[in-house]
Scaffold this motif. Structure first.
Motif, short mmCIF file in Angstrom:
data_model
loop_
_atom_site.label_atom_id
_atom_site.label_comp_id
_atom_site.label_asym_id
_atom_site.label_seq_id
_atom_site.Cartn_x
_atom_site.Cartn_y
_atom_site.Cartn_z
N ALA A 223 0.83 -1.21 0.00
CA ALA A 223 0.00 0.00 0.00
C ALA A 223 0.86 1.26 0.00
CB ALA A 223 -0.94 -0.01 1.20
N GLY A 224 1.87 1.30 0.86
CA GLY A 224 2.73 2.48 0.94
C GLY A 224 3.53 2.69 -0.34
N ASP A 225 3.99 1.61 -0.94
CA ASP A 225 4.75 1.72 -2.19
C ASP A 225 3.85 2.19 -3.33
OD1 ASP A 225 6.91 0.71 -0.75
OD2 ASP A 225 6.46 -1.36 -1.32
N SER A 226 2.59 1.76 -3.30
CA SER A 226 1.62 2.25 -4.29
C SER A 226 1.41 3.75 -4.15
CB SER A 226 0.28 1.54 -4.11
OG SER A 226 0.39 0.17 -4.28
N PHE A 227 1.32 4.20 -2.90
CA PHE A 227 1.16 5.63 -2.64
C PHE A 227 2.35 6.39 -3.22
CE2 PHE A 227 1.78 9.55 -0.41
CZ PHE A 227 0.51 10.04 -0.17
N ILE A 228 3.56 5.89 -2.98
CA ILE A 228 4.77 6.56 -3.48
C ILE A 228 4.73 6.65 -5.01
CG2 ILE A 228 7.27 6.28 -3.78
CD1 ILE A 228 7.31 5.15 -0.89
N ALA A 229 4.38 5.56 -5.67
CA ALA A 229 4.33 5.57 -7.14
C ALA A 229 3.32 6.60 -7.64
CB ALA A 229 4.00 4.18 -7.67
N GLY A 230 2.14 6.60 -7.06
CA GLY A 230 1.13 7.56 -7.48
C GLY A 230 1.56 9.00 -7.23
N PHE A 231 2.18 9.22 -6.08
CA PHE A 231 2.63 10.57 -5.73
C PHE A 231 3.70 11.06 -6.70
CE2 PHE A 231 4.85 13.92 -3.62
CZ PHE A 231 3.96 14.51 -2.73
N ILE A 232 4.74 10.25 -6.93
CA ILE A 232 5.85 10.75 -7.74
C ILE A 232 5.46 10.91 -9.21
CG2 ILE A 232 7.62 9.89 -6.17
CD1 ILE A 232 8.11 7.59 -8.12
N MET A 233 4.55 10.09 -9.70
CA MET A 233 4.11 10.26 -11.08
C MET A 233 3.40 11.60 -11.24
SD MET A 233 4.99 7.76 -13.16
CE MET A 233 3.74 7.51 -14.41
N MET A 245 -0.93 13.75 -3.43
CA MET A 245 -1.41 12.92 -2.31
C MET A 245 -2.66 12.15 -2.70
SD MET A 245 -0.77 15.76 0.67
CE MET A 245 -1.10 14.73 2.11
N GLU A 246 -3.55 12.80 -3.44
CA GLU A 246 -4.76 12.12 -3.89
C GLU A 246 -4.42 10.97 -4.84
OE1 GLU A 246 -9.07 13.07 -6.03
OE2 GLU A 246 -7.56 14.65 -5.83
N ALA A 247 -3.48 11.21 -5.75
CA ALA A 247 -3.07 10.16 -6.68
C ALA A 247 -2.46 8.98 -5.93
CB ALA A 247 -2.07 10.71 -7.69
N GLY A 248 -1.69 9.28 -4.89
CA GLY A 248 -1.11 8.21 -4.08
C GLY A 248 -2.17 7.40 -3.37
N ALA A 249 -3.16 8.08 -2.79
CA ALA A 249 -4.22 7.40 -2.06
C ALA A 249 -5.04 6.51 -2.99
CB ALA A 249 -5.12 8.42 -1.37
N LYS A 250 -5.35 7.00 -4.19
CA LYS A 250 -6.12 6.21 -5.14
C LYS A 250 -5.35 4.97 -5.58
CE LYS A 250 -8.96 9.93 -7.09
NZ LYS A 250 -9.24 10.76 -8.30
N ASN A 251 -4.06 5.11 -5.80
CA ASN A 251 -3.27 3.97 -6.23
C ASN A 251 -3.13 2.94 -5.12
OD1 ASN A 251 -1.86 2.79 -8.42
ND2 ASN A 251 0.10 3.34 -7.48
N ALA A 252 -3.00 3.38 -3.89
CA ALA A 252 -2.92 2.46 -2.76
C ALA A 252 -4.21 1.67 -2.62
CB ALA A 252 -2.63 3.23 -1.47
N ALA A 253 -5.36 2.32 -2.87
CA ALA A 253 -6.64 1.64 -2.74
C ALA A 253 -6.77 0.47 -3.72
CB ALA A 253 -7.78 2.63 -2.95
#
Length: 262
Positions: A223-233, A245-253
């Motif tokens: 979940a945390g790694d998904s957040f990182i990927a969404g955030f940095i993209m 932050m929103e992109a990270g949260a959506k990717n983690a979900a």
């Protein structure tokens, strides 16, 4: 297309209760999630000459991750024992294997110079190379996990653009102080992931807060790694911090809705 190079630790997550094995590790996971989000990615690390090393490389290649710079060293691939408890992953024994001997070569650094960002973490054995990577003009993201101020973190943070760490226990005021402390070491943006409490970020001027995206929880691994990927993209696309932050949260979900990291 954004190109992200992910450097450092890999492991096989072995679930003792179900006898399942999944490839994992912070940079490995981020590389896969970047591909899922439409970017190009490469993974640089070390695997052993056992069946798990072959599994990690073939699984990454199947998902379109460049593994041309992975080092295959004599010995065992890193292995992490895991259990699921009510959907939450609980880690047990860990063996680092040949990752203990991983170091970037000059050729690796030349290779990294062709990417839009380099992502690494606390156990990646890459902290000593980040100054040279930044000198070549490549932005760096660093994940300090639950111990961002460990020695490796203190070496890495002065050469980091975006720093991540996890803390779901600290009160708001204490967490703000920790974000400020880390930012003072060099990163432009510092982000704390907080499990079910969402995330908090600091850009040197103000704090930002974002909740989670509600979804069924099958397995929180990755979940945390998904957040990182969404955030940095989103960050590399020039989006403001709240959008990242929103992109990270959506990717983690997405990730916590299925077993294993990916």
């Amino acid at each position: 297309m954004l190109k992200i190079a992910c450097v450092g630790d890999n492991c096989v997550d072995y679930y003792d209760d179900t006898l399942e094995s999944f490839p994992g590790g912070n940079p490995v996971n981020v590389a896969v999630y970047v591909r899922r989000l439409g970017g190009a990615s490469a993974y640089l690390g070390a695997v052993g000459t056992d069946k798990y090393g072959e599994m990690i490389c073939s699984s990454l290649a199947d998902r379109g991750v460049d593994v041309s710079r992975v080092q295959v060293l004599p010995g065992d691939t890193a292995l992490s024992h895991v259990r699921r408890v009510d959907g939450e992953r609980v880690f047990g024994d860990y063996s680092e294997g040949v990752m203990a001997d991983f170091r970037l070569s000059e050729g690796d650094i030349d290779f990294l110079a062709g990417f839009d960002m380099v992502v690494t973490g606390l156990w990646g054995h890459a902290e000593g190379f980040l100054a040279e990577i930044r000198r070549r003009g490549i932005p760096v993201a660093f994940d300090g996990a639950e111990r961002p101020l460990d020695p490796a973190g203190r070496i890495a943070l002065p050469h980091t653009d975006v720093a991540f760490f996890s803390d779901d226990r600290a009160e708001e005021q204490a967490l703000e102080a920790k974000l400020r402390e880390i930012a003072a070491l060099g990163p432009k943006i510092v982000v704390a992931t907080r499990g079910g409490q969402g995330s908090m970020a600091f850009d040197g001027r103000r704090f930002y807060r974002r909740g989670i995206v509600s979804c069924p929880v099958v397995d929180t691994m990755g979940a945390g790694d998904s957040f990182i990927a969404g955030f940095i993209m989103s960050y590399l696309a020039g989006k403001p911090v709240p959008d990242c932050m929103e992109a990270g949260a959506k990717n983690a979900a997405v990730t916590i809705g299925y077993p294993g990291a990916w």
